[in-house]
Write a protein that holds these residues in place. Structure first.
Motif, short mmCIF file in Angstrom:
data_model
loop_
_atom_site.label_atom_id
_atom_site.label_comp_id
_atom_site.label_asym_id
_atom_site.label_seq_id
_atom_site.Cartn_x
_atom_site.Cartn_y
_atom_site.Cartn_z
N ASP A 165 0.82 -1.22 0.00
CA ASP A 165 0.00 0.00 0.00
C ASP A 165 0.85 1.27 0.00
O ASP A 165 0.48 2.27 -0.59
CB ASP A 165 -0.94 0.00 1.21
CG ASP A 165 -2.09 -0.98 1.04
OD1 ASP A 165 -2.95 -0.73 0.20
OD2 ASP A 165 -2.09 -2.02 1.73
N PHE A 166 1.99 1.21 0.68
CA PHE A 166 2.92 2.35 0.70
C PHE A 166 3.36 2.67 -0.73
O PHE A 166 3.30 3.81 -1.18
CB PHE A 166 4.15 2.02 1.57
CG PHE A 166 5.22 3.08 1.56
CD1 PHE A 166 5.20 4.11 2.49
CD2 PHE A 166 6.23 3.06 0.61
CE1 PHE A 166 6.19 5.10 2.47
CE2 PHE A 166 7.22 4.04 0.58
CZ PHE A 166 7.20 5.06 1.51
N LYS A 197 -3.15 3.87 6.49
CA LYS A 197 -1.97 4.54 7.08
C LYS A 197 -0.80 4.43 6.09
O LYS A 197 -0.10 5.41 5.84
CB LYS A 197 -1.62 3.86 8.42
CG LYS A 197 -0.49 4.55 9.18
CD LYS A 197 -1.02 5.67 10.07
CE LYS A 197 -0.02 6.14 11.09
NZ LYS A 197 1.06 6.98 10.56
N ASN A 198 -0.63 3.24 5.52
CA ASN A 198 0.48 3.01 4.58
C ASN A 198 0.32 3.80 3.28
O ASN A 198 1.30 4.29 2.73
CB ASN A 198 0.62 1.52 4.27
CG ASN A 198 1.15 0.74 5.48
OD1 ASN A 198 1.68 1.33 6.42
ND2 ASN A 198 0.99 -0.57 5.45
N SER A 326 2.80 -6.55 -5.56
CA SER A 326 3.14 -5.21 -6.06
C SER A 326 1.93 -4.56 -6.73
O SER A 326 1.25 -5.19 -7.54
CB SER A 326 4.29 -5.34 -7.05
OG SER A 326 4.88 -4.09 -7.24
N PRO A 327 1.63 -3.29 -6.40
CA PRO A 327 0.48 -2.63 -7.02
C PRO A 327 0.80 -2.13 -8.43
O PRO A 327 1.96 -1.97 -8.79
CB PRO A 327 0.22 -1.44 -6.09
CG PRO A 327 1.57 -1.12 -5.53
CD PRO A 327 2.35 -2.39 -5.47
N THR A 328 -0.25 -1.90 -9.23
CA THR A 328 -0.07 -1.37 -10.59
C THR A 328 -0.88 -0.09 -10.72
O THR A 328 -2.06 -0.06 -10.35
CB THR A 328 -0.61 -2.38 -11.64
OG1 THR A 328 -0.11 -3.67 -11.32
CG2 THR A 328 -0.18 -2.01 -13.04
N LEU A 329 -0.25 0.97 -11.24
CA LEU A 329 -0.98 2.22 -11.46
C LEU A 329 -1.63 2.18 -12.84
O LEU A 329 -0.95 2.02 -13.85
CB LEU A 329 -0.03 3.42 -11.36
CG LEU A 329 -0.68 4.80 -11.43
CD1 LEU A 329 -1.56 5.07 -10.21
CD2 LEU A 329 0.37 5.90 -11.56
N LYS A 330 -2.97 2.27 -12.88
CA LYS A 330 -3.71 2.27 -14.14
C LYS A 330 -3.95 3.73 -14.52
O LYS A 330 -4.82 4.40 -13.94
CB LYS A 330 -5.05 1.56 -13.98
CG LYS A 330 -4.92 0.09 -13.56
CD LYS A 330 -4.65 -0.80 -14.75
CE LYS A 330 -4.63 -2.26 -14.36
NZ LYS A 330 -4.14 -3.12 -15.44
N ILE A 331 -3.16 4.24 -15.45
CA ILE A 331 -3.26 5.67 -15.81
C ILE A 331 -4.37 5.87 -16.85
O ILE A 331 -4.37 5.27 -17.92
CB ILE A 331 -1.91 6.20 -16.32
CG1 ILE A 331 -0.86 6.10 -15.19
CG2 ILE A 331 -2.03 7.64 -16.81
CD1 ILE A 331 0.57 6.38 -15.61
N ARG A 332 -5.35 6.72 -16.47
CA ARG A 332 -6.49 7.00 -17.36
C ARG A 332 -6.71 8.51 -17.47
O ARG A 332 -5.87 9.30 -17.08
CB ARG A 332 -7.73 6.26 -16.85
CG ARG A 332 -7.53 4.74 -16.79
CD ARG A 332 -8.85 4.00 -16.54
NE ARG A 332 -8.63 2.56 -16.41
CZ ARG A 332 -8.87 1.87 -15.31
NH1 ARG A 332 -9.34 2.47 -14.23
NH2 ARG A 332 -8.67 0.57 -15.28
N MET A 333 -7.88 8.90 -17.93
CA MET A 333 -8.13 10.30 -18.30
C MET A 333 -8.17 11.30 -17.14
O MET A 333 -7.84 12.46 -17.31
CB MET A 333 -9.46 10.41 -19.07
CG MET A 333 -9.39 9.80 -20.46
SD MET A 333 -11.03 9.40 -21.11
CE MET A 333 -11.71 11.04 -21.39
N SER A 334 -8.57 10.86 -15.92
CA SER A 334 -8.79 11.81 -14.83
C SER A 334 -7.53 12.51 -14.32
O SER A 334 -7.61 13.44 -13.52
CB SER A 334 -9.48 11.11 -13.65
OG SER A 334 -8.57 10.19 -13.05
#
Length: 337
Positions: A165-166, A197-198, A326-334
């Motif tokens: 989450d960090f 918190k993280n 591991s998290p993945t950032l899904k980059i979209r229009m916002s």
């Protein structure tokens, strides 16, 4: 048949002993394949159903696994359950699902009910209001494997499967900084839950690493719903120096923020960027698709099931695993200027 068929009825029909029928039904290697086949066919014909609970008490194995989640209707948790089932069903396990509605007392009731049902293990996400750990200790005393996923308590002997989450908070905030945002607000969840918190710590670190001062008035703790997002963003817009971006710990809160910003005629993403967390299905179907952090819930469920299977493979070996996905950032229009 009004009365339940018993192994004695099958034995009588085949003129063999009840013990032979029992062994055949339980796949005992001492019974020949031909006898097993005959018993199985007769049992099916006579509509015989094994008493799973009696069997569990006798063998110490029920092939039932309990899964406890805060809410079943949240896509994140239902996707985790899907992952658990995909891993366990092919191995003959049945999954019993309970929900706590974020109540500690309900969580305790769920655990007691599952232990009474002789489950082989409990996989769970801790409720928001849980403060004590006695009920978890009780599970361990009973020698029942316990695996936490997503939300956890740090307990000796309990394996956990979580997401970083960090790192998710850091990546989301860094992305906003890369888009040229200078005044980034954070809508956070309840810090008694480690996950929120993280995410906040990740946000804070990204700001520090890029020379941006943390402003206390830009950090607001909210409930995880749309209305809370509307109220929090209204509060932010009233500030003498309002922010130019929001990183939210929840997609629902981020959606509420977007609705409020639109109400004020603020153009997203040219004037204001928004990033959520969780990758709820609606985020990609919005008219203005939402940038969000994906938590890989199906993978998390599969991993929790695998950790459980490792623990039951050899009950004499105490396994304590800490799996961090591991998290993945899904980059979209916002958020893309």
């Amino acid at each position: 048949m009004s009365e339940k068929t018993t192994i004695y009825d099958i034995a009588k029909a085949l003129n063999i002993t009840a013990a032979t029928v029992s062994r055949a039904l339980n796949n005992n290697p001492k019974i020949s394949a031909a006898t097993k086949k005959l018993v199985m066919e007769t049992a099916a014909k006579m509509n015989y159903k094994q008493n799973r609970l009696a069997l569990a008490l006798k063998s110490g194995k029920s092939n039932n696994v309990g899964v406890i989640v805060p809410y079943i209707d949240r896509n994140f948790f239902s996707a985790i359950i899907r992952g658990i089932e995909e891993e366990l069903y092919p191995l003959g396990y049945h999954v019993i699902i309970c929900q706590t509605h974020e109540q500690e007392s309900t969580e305790i009731d769920n655990i007691n009910a599952l232990l009474n049902a002789q489950v082989d293990g409990i996989l769970m996400s801790v409720s928001k209001l849980t403060t004590q750990t006695d009920h978890f200790e009780y599970v361990l005393e009973k020698n029942v494997p316990l695996v936490f996923f997503d939300r956890k308590k740090d307990l000796k002997g309990v394996s956990t499967v979580t997401i970083d989450d960090f790192e998710g908070g850091y990546r989301a905030t860094k992305h906003l900084i890369d888009q040229g945002c200078k005044r980034i607000a954070h809508l956070s969840g309840d810090w008694s839950l480690e996950i929120y918190k993280n995410r906040y710590e990740g946000y804070k670190k990204a700001l520090t690493d890029h020379g941006i001062a943390l402003k206390k008035e830009y950090v607001i703790k909210t409930k995880s719903d749309i209305r809370a997002g509307q109220k929090a963003s209204e509060k932010l817009l009233m500030l003498p120096e309002p922010p130019d971006a929001i990183f939210s710990s929840s997609d629902y809160v981020a959606l509420g923020a977007i609705q409020q910003l639109k109400k004020h005629g603020i153009k997203i993403p040219t004037e204001f960027c928004v990033v959520g967390f969780s990758n709820e299905p609606f985020t990609k179907f919005l008219e203005l698709s939402m940038t969000t952090v994906d938590q890989s819930p199906v993978e998390m469920g599969k991993m929790a099931a695998k950790v459980f299977l490792e623990q039951v493979k050899d009950s004499n070996v105490k396994i304590e695993k800490k799996v961090v996905l591991s998290p993945t950032l899904k980059i979209r229009m916002s958020s893309v200027k």
